[in-house]
Design a protein around this motif. Structure first.
Motif, PDB file in Angstrom:
ATOM      1  N   ASN A  49     -94.634 -56.626  15.318  1.00  0.00           N
ATOM      2  CA  ASN A  49     -93.965 -56.002  16.453  1.00  0.00           C
ATOM      3  C   ASN A  49     -94.858 -54.875  16.957  1.00  0.00           C
ATOM      4  OD1 ASN A  49     -91.773 -57.725  16.189  1.00  0.00           O
ATOM      5  ND2 ASN A  49     -90.677 -56.331  14.830  1.00  0.00           N
TER       6      ASN A  49
ATOM      7  N   ARG B  74     -96.467 -52.014  19.439  1.00  0.00           N
ATOM      8  CA  ARG B  74     -96.230 -51.054  20.515  1.00  0.00           C
ATOM      9  C   ARG B  74     -97.120 -51.435  21.706  1.00  0.00           C
ATOM     10  NH1 ARG B  74     -96.791 -45.353  17.164  1.00  0.00           N
ATOM     11  NH2 ARG B  74     -95.273 -45.818  15.502  1.00  0.00           N
ATOM     12  N   GLU B  75     -96.768 -50.917  22.856  1.00  0.00           N
ATOM     13  CA  GLU B  75     -97.533 -51.218  24.066  1.00  0.00           C
ATOM     14  C   GLU B  75     -99.011 -50.852  23.903  1.00  0.00           C
ATOM     15  OE1 GLU B  75     -96.514 -52.652  26.910  1.00  0.00           O
ATOM     16  OE2 GLU B  75     -94.493 -52.974  26.138  1.00  0.00           O
TER      17      GLU B  75
ATOM     18  N   ASN C 209     -86.765 -51.903  19.895  1.00  0.00           N
ATOM     19  CA  ASN C 209     -87.517 -50.652  19.962  1.00  0.00           C
ATOM     20  C   ASN C 209     -87.688 -50.043  18.573  1.00  0.00           C
ATOM     21  OD1 ASN C 209     -87.635 -50.980  22.683  1.00  0.00           O
ATOM     22  ND2 ASN C 209     -86.237 -49.310  23.190  1.00  0.00           N
ATOM     23  N   GLU C 210     -88.831 -49.415  18.358  1.00  0.00           N
ATOM     24  CA  GLU C 210     -89.090 -48.752  17.088  1.00  0.00           C
ATOM     25  C   GLU C 210     -88.584 -47.312  17.166  1.00  0.00           C
ATOM     26  OE1 GLU C 210     -92.767 -48.321  13.918  1.00  0.00           O
ATOM     27  OE2 GLU C 210     -93.208 -48.305  16.063  1.00  0.00           O
TER      28      GLU C 210
ATOM     29  N   LEU D 252     -89.549 -46.411  20.982  1.00  0.00           N
ATOM     30  CA  LEU D 252     -90.841 -46.982  21.317  1.00  0.00           C
ATOM     31  C   LEU D 252     -90.706 -48.467  21.620  1.00  0.00           C
ATOM     32  CD1 LEU D 252     -92.941 -45.232  18.520  1.00  0.00           C
ATOM     33  CD2 LEU D 252     -92.735 -44.568  20.912  1.00  0.00           C
ATOM     34  N   LYS D 253     -91.021 -48.853  22.833  1.00  0.00           N
ATOM     35  CA  LYS D 253     -90.908 -50.245  23.249  1.00  0.00           C
ATOM     36  C   LYS D 253     -91.945 -51.095  22.522  1.00  0.00           C
ATOM     37  CE  LYS D 253     -90.753 -53.175  27.383  1.00  0.00           C
ATOM     38  NZ  LYS D 253     -90.912 -53.216  28.858  1.00  0.00           N
ATOM     39  N   ARG D 254     -91.529 -52.305  22.090  1.00  0.00           N
ATOM     40  CA  ARG D 254     -92.432 -53.174  21.336  1.00  0.00           C
ATOM     41  C   ARG D 254     -92.313 -54.626  21.805  1.00  0.00           C
ATOM     42  NH1 ARG D 254     -91.352 -52.265  15.079  1.00  0.00           N
ATOM     43  NH2 ARG D 254     -89.259 -52.896  15.750  1.00  0.00           N
TER      44      ARG D 254
ATOM     45  N   GLU E  57     -89.818 -59.989  23.514  1.00  0.00           N
ATOM     46  CA  GLU E  57     -89.625 -58.552  23.342  1.00  0.00           C
ATOM     47  C   GLU E  57     -88.952 -58.293  21.998  1.00  0.00           C
ATOM     48  OE1 GLU E  57     -87.352 -54.935  25.701  1.00  0.00           O
ATOM     49  OE2 GLU E  57     -88.326 -56.548  26.851  1.00  0.00           O
TER      50      GLU E  57
END
Length: 304
Positions: free
Chosen positions: A108, A110-111, A130-131, A135-137, A127
Motif C-alpha cells: 500500500n 503513499r503517493e 488511508n494510512e 495519508l492517501k495510498r 485505492e
C-alpha cells in the motif's frame, strides 16, 4: 559495504523499530509505538546496515494468504537517498516472500512512493485505505512467479552463465548459478551437495570460489551496462570465514562496494577494481570477501 540483516536480539529489534518510527511516524508527529501493528510477530523483518553496523534502511514482509505477501515499512536513512538502497531492501523482501511460497506481492503505497514501486515492477491495482487516517495510498501489485522479476537484463545474465560454463568450468562442477541481478545487487547460489566435505559443510575453497565468481559476475555485468569490454582476472582475494555453510550457499555483491575507474578502459588501458562480497548460509552471514580484479582491454585492431 551494505548487507541485509535479520534483527533477532532485543537490542537489534529496538534499533530496528526506532529507525522505523524515526522515518515513518515521527515526521507526522505520531508517538513511539505507533510504528508497530498486530502483524509484527508473524512478519519477517529485515534491515540494511553499513560497514559500521548502522541501520541505513529497513522493511517488513508478511503473508496475507499462502500465495500473497504484503510488503510494508520500507524506509531509507536520509543521508543515503539515491544510492539504490531502497531497491536493495525491496529486493531482499521479495526474496523472502518467494521463499515463503508467495507468487504475488502487494504494498500500500503513499503517493510519494508510487514512482519508486512502479520502477521496481509494481502496478496500481486499486485505492487502499488511508494510512494513519490521513495519508492517501494506492494498493500496488507485482507477480513474483515471473522469472524476469528476478533478473534485470536477462540476455546479459544468460551470456554470463554461458561464459562461466565455457571459460570457468568449475562453475558447472560446483553448481553455481546466477540467481538474481537488479542492477544494484547480484546474487549467486551454489549446490551444497556438490561442495560438501566430510564434516557436512561447504569446502572453504568452494566458498572462496563462489565469492570470486560473484565479484567476477558483477564486474562483467557492470561492463555491459557501460558498453565496455575486457578480460576480467582476479588480482588478489582476501576472505574471512566466520561460520560454516550447512544449508544454502549464497553470494551477494552490491554495486556500492565496487570501486575503480572505467575511464582507463575507455582509453584502452587496464583498470583495477575492488569489490566486496558477502557469503551467506540462507540469511546468515558466514564469510566476507574482498577482491581486487583487473580488466584488460581487448587488443587494438590496426587499420590496413
Amino acid at each position: 559495504m551494505f548487507r541485509v540483516v535479520t534483527p533477532e536480539t532485543e537490542e537489534q529489534l529496538e534499533r530496528y523499530f526506532t529507525f522505523r518510527w524515526t522515518y515513518l511516524r515521527q515526521p507526522w508527529n505520531f508517538p513511539p509505538g505507533s510504528e508497530k501493528d498486530e502483524y509484527e510477530q508473524v512478519a519477517e523483518h529485515r534491515m540494511l546496515v553499513n560497514g559500521q553496523g548502522e541501520i541505513v534502511a529497513c522493511g517488513r514482509v508478511h503473508l496475507n494468504t499462502a500465495e500473497e505477501a504484503q510488503i510494508r515499512h520500507i524506509a531509507v536513512h536520509s543521508d543515503y537517498h539515491r544510492r539504490g538502497l531502497g531497491q536493495m531492501m525491496l529486493g531482499a523482501l521479495e526474496n523472502v516472500a518467494r521463499e515463503m511460497g508467495a507468487v504475488r506481492a502487494v504494498t500500500n503505497s503513499r503517493e510519494t512512493s508510487i514512482d519508486f514501486f512502479s520502477s521496481c515492477g509494481f502496478v496500481i491495482e486499486r485505492e487502499a485505505p488511508n494510512e494513519l487516517g490521513m495519508l492517501k495510498r494506492q494498493q500496488m501489485v507485482k507477480k513474483l512467479s515471473d522469472p524476469s522479476s528476478l533478473i534485470l537484463h536477462p540476455k546479459w545474465c544468460k551470456e554470463l552463465q554461458k561464459t562461466w560454463a565455457e571459460t570457468i568450468p568449475i562453475t558447472e562442477h560446483m553448481g553455481i548459478k546466477l540467481h538474481m541481478y537488479s542492477g544494484n545487487t547480484l546474487e549467486t547460489r551454489a549446490s551444497l551437495n556438490k561442495n560438501i566435505n566430510v564434516h557436512g559443510t561447504m569446502f572453504a575453497g568452494s566458498i572462496f570460489s563462489l565469492a570470486t565468481l560473484t565479484g567476477w559476475g558483477m564486474l562483467y555485468l557492470q561492463l555491459k551496462e557501460r558498453q565496455l569490454e575486457g578480460d576480467i582476472v582476479l588480482g588478489d582475494g582476501d576472505i574471512h570465514y566466520h561460520k560454516p555453510v550447512t544449508m544454502k550457499p549464497r553470494g551477494i555483491c552490491n554495486v556500492e562496494s565496487l570501486a575503480g575507474k572505467y575511464t582507463n578502459l575507455e582509453k584502452n588501458k587496464k583498470a583495477r577494481f575492488t569489490l566486496h562480497i558477502d557469503i551467506l548460509d540462507g540469511d546468515n552471514p558466514v564469510a566476507e570477501f574482498k577482491g581486487i580484479y583487473w580488466v584488460i582491454p581487448p587488443p587494438v585492431r590496426e587499420n590496413k
